[in-house]
Design an enzyme around this catalytic site. Structure first.
Site, PDB file in Angstrom:
ATOM      1  N   ASP A 168       0.855  -1.193   0.000  1.00 38.00           N
ATOM      2  CA  ASP A 168       0.000   0.000   0.000  1.00 38.00           C
ATOM      3  C   ASP A 168       0.889   1.240   0.000  1.00 38.00           C
ATOM      4  O   ASP A 168       1.790   1.358   0.827  1.00 38.00           O
ATOM      5  CB  ASP A 168      -0.908  -0.015   1.247  1.00 38.00           C
ATOM      6  CG  ASP A 168      -1.997   1.035   1.183  1.00 38.00           C
ATOM      7  OD1 ASP A 168      -3.178   0.661   1.244  1.00 38.00           O
ATOM      8  OD2 ASP A 168      -1.684   2.227   1.073  1.00 38.00           O
ATOM      9  N   ASP A 220      -3.827   2.188  -5.204  1.00 41.45           N
ATOM     10  CA  ASP A 220      -2.512   2.206  -4.555  1.00 41.45           C
ATOM     11  C   ASP A 220      -2.226   0.950  -3.756  1.00 41.45           C
ATOM     12  O   ASP A 220      -1.347   0.953  -2.915  1.00 41.45           O
ATOM     13  CB  ASP A 220      -2.369   3.448  -3.667  1.00 41.45           C
ATOM     14  CG  ASP A 220      -3.099   3.307  -2.343  1.00 41.45           C
ATOM     15  OD1 ASP A 220      -4.102   2.574  -2.296  1.00 41.45           O
ATOM     16  OD2 ASP A 220      -2.660   3.923  -1.368  1.00 41.45           O
ATOM     17  N   GLU A 221      -2.978  -0.129  -3.996  1.00 41.73           N
ATOM     18  CA  GLU A 221      -2.715  -1.309  -3.178  1.00 41.73           C
ATOM     19  C   GLU A 221      -2.955  -2.616  -3.895  1.00 41.73           C
ATOM     20  O   GLU A 221      -3.734  -2.683  -4.844  1.00 41.73           O
ATOM     21  CB  GLU A 221      -3.528  -1.259  -1.892  1.00 41.73           C
ATOM     22  CG  GLU A 221      -5.023  -1.283  -2.115  1.00 41.73           C
ATOM     23  CD  GLU A 221      -5.743  -1.181  -0.785  1.00 41.73           C
ATOM     24  OE1 GLU A 221      -5.954  -0.046  -0.321  1.00 41.73           O
ATOM     25  OE2 GLU A 221      -6.076  -2.230  -0.222  1.00 41.73           O
TER      26      GLU A 221
HETATM   27  P1  DGT Z   1      -2.286   5.819   3.842  1.00 42.84           P
HETATM   28  O1  DGT Z   1      -2.372   4.579   3.013  1.00 42.84           O
HETATM   29  O2  DGT Z   1      -3.046   5.728   5.110  1.00 42.84           O
HETATM   30  O3  DGT Z   1      -0.886   6.296   4.065  1.00 42.84           O
HETATM   31  O4  DGT Z   1      -2.998   6.998   3.023  1.00 42.84           O
HETATM   32  P2  DGT Z   1      -3.645   7.021   1.582  1.00 42.84           P
HETATM   33  O5  DGT Z   1      -3.941   8.440   1.249  1.00 42.84           O
HETATM   34  O6  DGT Z   1      -2.785   6.308   0.588  1.00 42.84           O
HETATM   35  O7  DGT Z   1      -5.006   6.271   1.843  1.00 42.84           O
HETATM   36  P3  DGT Z   1      -5.672   5.027   1.128  1.00 42.84           P
HETATM   37  O8  DGT Z   1      -4.662   3.972   0.852  1.00 42.84           O
HETATM   38  O9  DGT Z   1      -6.844   4.655   1.946  1.00 42.84           O
HETATM   39  O10 DGT Z   1      -6.231   5.597  -0.241  1.00 42.84           O
HETATM   40  C1  DGT Z   1      -5.471   5.728  -1.420  1.00 42.84           C
HETATM   41  C2  DGT Z   1      -5.909   6.967  -2.193  1.00 42.84           C
HETATM   42  O11 DGT Z   1      -7.315   6.909  -2.488  1.00 42.84           O
HETATM   43  C3  DGT Z   1      -5.720   8.245  -1.409  1.00 42.84           C
HETATM   44  O12 DGT Z   1      -4.422   8.785  -1.573  1.00 42.84           O
HETATM   45  C4  DGT Z   1      -6.785   9.130  -1.973  1.00 42.84           C
HETATM   46  C5  DGT Z   1      -7.912   8.213  -2.345  1.00 42.84           C
HETATM   47  N1  DGT Z   1      -8.947   8.192  -1.284  1.00 42.84           N
HETATM   48  C6  DGT Z   1      -8.932   7.490  -0.131  1.00 42.84           C
HETATM   49  N2  DGT Z   1     -10.021   7.723   0.616  1.00 42.84           N
HETATM   50  C7  DGT Z   1     -10.770   8.614  -0.064  1.00 42.84           C
HETATM   51  C8  DGT Z   1     -12.024   9.288   0.183  1.00 42.84           C
HETATM   52  O13 DGT Z   1     -12.679   9.093   1.220  1.00 42.84           O
HETATM   53  N3  DGT Z   1     -12.465  10.145  -0.783  1.00 42.84           N
HETATM   54  C9  DGT Z   1     -11.776  10.372  -1.940  1.00 42.84           C
HETATM   55  N4  DGT Z   1     -12.256  11.222  -2.840  1.00 42.84           N
HETATM   56  N5  DGT Z   1     -10.594   9.792  -2.211  1.00 42.84           N
HETATM   57  C10 DGT Z   1     -10.086   8.921  -1.284  1.00 42.84           C
HETATM   58 CA    CA Z   2      -2.385   4.072   0.816  1.00 45.16          CA
HETATM   59 CA    CA Z   3      -4.973   1.917  -0.132  1.00 45.44          CA
END
Ligand code: DGT
Ligand code: CA
Ligand code: CA
Length: 362
Positions: free
Chosen positions: A9, A109-110
């Site tokens: 991820d 991303d995963e």
């Molecule tokens: P992490 O994995 O906790 O370090 O953080 P992220 O930002 O990579 O989170 P993740 O893996 O849940 O989600 C991957 C991408 O998907 C994130 O960069 C942006 C998008 N995304 C996640 N959650 C939401 C959401 O609730 N709304 C929208 N519009 N996009 C989202």
């Molecule tokens: Ca992520």
């Molecule tokens: Ca993810």
């Protein structure tokens, strides 16, 4: 043999991409937003980097709320550039796929992966593979990711989330139960807020509670099948295999050239083993393909490709090779030097379907 399964991820993915592309964002809270366009600030936060999360900003909250929480703080609000993130994602998944036996992408991303075969079932060796994937993603794309390695998918997913960002968590079989025990049940893949509320009513809050809960008690609210699945999951048992998604529609191999090149012969020489390997997989899986693509990754890491669709499905090596060569020449005319090159066959059908169709037509 015990399986060696991984979950990959990327860390604060969209925000991290924005951050590496614009060094002036370094050290600041960065918030990637989906603007709805109704009013200037209407819309939601897609994701935020860790500096912003520390101040209470997270995915899904309204932009106005995020702005409130960051009042008086220097922070950057950036509109989402989905296509850009998709290009990163595509390159990174290729990179991870090459270093694993099997890859199942489950989001932008995963992905889950299986490395039982190439690690020989050793978690020591698996850790080296995990570290190598992290190094390559960092070197090639400048991004950090978190990886979990475990005997199955459920535990691998918990492990990738365990030390974020830039984590690598290995949970060997003997550690599984202890690792999961103190976690809240809603950490388990597939348990949302509704299920966890139902469990709380039964006095189940941690995975350990769920693991030793009476099955008949769980059957009431969840039904027999799901109750059994949840119970197994909490006990660290999960036999779901990692399945190559899209395998029914495509097979590919990609390599990095010894040096950037635009010379067909030079590239072909290095690509030939990958073509042979790809063809071997087609034959082993008893597949026919109808389209062939050459993928080129440029020194600036952008991706270009050329595809040829055949009149009828085939499994012939010459079809891959001959079309591959002409596609490669045409691609190089557009791109100039490339850094990496891939071959893909798609529109796959099973050989058995082909012969029965042929019989039918006869
Ligand atoms: P992490 O994995 O906790 O370090 O953080 P992220 O930002 O990579 O989170 P993740 O893996 O849940 O989600 C991957 C991408 O998907 C994130 O960069 C942006 C998008 N995304 C996640 N959650 C939401 C959401 O609730 N709304 C929208 N519009 N996009 C989202
Ligand atoms: Ca992520
Ligand atoms: Ca993810």
């Amino acid at each position: 043999m015990t399986r060696v399964v991984g979950h990959f991820d990327l860390d604060y993915f969209y925000a991290q991409v924005e951050q590496i592309e614009d060094p002036t964002l370094r050290g600041l809270p960065v918030i990637v937003c989906v603007y709805s366009g109704r009013t200037e600030d209407s819309g939601v936060v897609s994701t935020a980097n860790y500096a912003a999360r520390d101040l209470g900003v997270k995915s899904g909250i309204p932009i106005t709320v995020a702005k409130n929480r960051l009042k008086g703080v220097e922070a950057k609000f950036i509109p989402m550039h989905r296509e850009k993130y998709e290009a990163y994602s595509e390159r990174i998944m290729l990179l991870v796929r090459e270093r694993t036996d099997m890859l199942e992408q489950t989001g932008i991303d995963e992905a889950f992966f299986d490395i039982t075969s190439r690690s020989g079932g050793s978690f020591e060796r698996a850790k080296e593979i995990g570290l190598e994937i992290k190094r390559q993603v960092l070197q090639q794309e400048r991004l950090t990711c978190s990886i979990g390695l475990a005997p199955n998918m459920i535990v691998a997913k918990l492990a990738s989330d365990y030390q974020k960002p830039d984590g690598l968590t290995v949970v060997v079989p003997e550690q599984v139960k202890g690792f999961m025990a103190p976690m809240p049940v809603d950490k388990l893949y597939g348990i949302g807020s509704k299920s966890s509320a139902l469990m709380r009513e039964l006095g189940v809050t941690t995975i350990a509670d769920l693991a030793k809960a009476d099955l008949t008690l769980l059957e009431g609210p969840f039904g027999r099948r799901l109750a059994l699945q949840l119970h197994d999951a909490a006990n660290g048992t999960d036999e779901q295999p990692v399945v190559e998604r899209g395998e029914a529609t495509q097979l590919s191999r990609i390599i990095t050239l010894k040096k950037d090149s635009r010379v067909v012969e030079e590239i072909l020489e290095q690509l030939t083993p990958a073509i042979e390997d790809l063809h071997k997989r087609v034959i082993e899986k008893r597949l026919f393909f109808r389209s062939i693509s050459i993928i080129g990754i440029l020194p600036n890491l952008s991706v270009r490709s050329r595809t040829k669709t055949l009149e009828k499905p085939t499994a012939e090596m010459s079809a891959v090779r001959d079309n591959g060569i002409s596609l490669l020449s045409s691609l190089l005319a557009e791109t100039g030097e490339i850094r990496r090159v891939g071959i893909k066959v798609a529109d796959l059908t099973e050989a058995s379907e082909q012969s029965s169709l042929a019989d039918f037509l006869r």
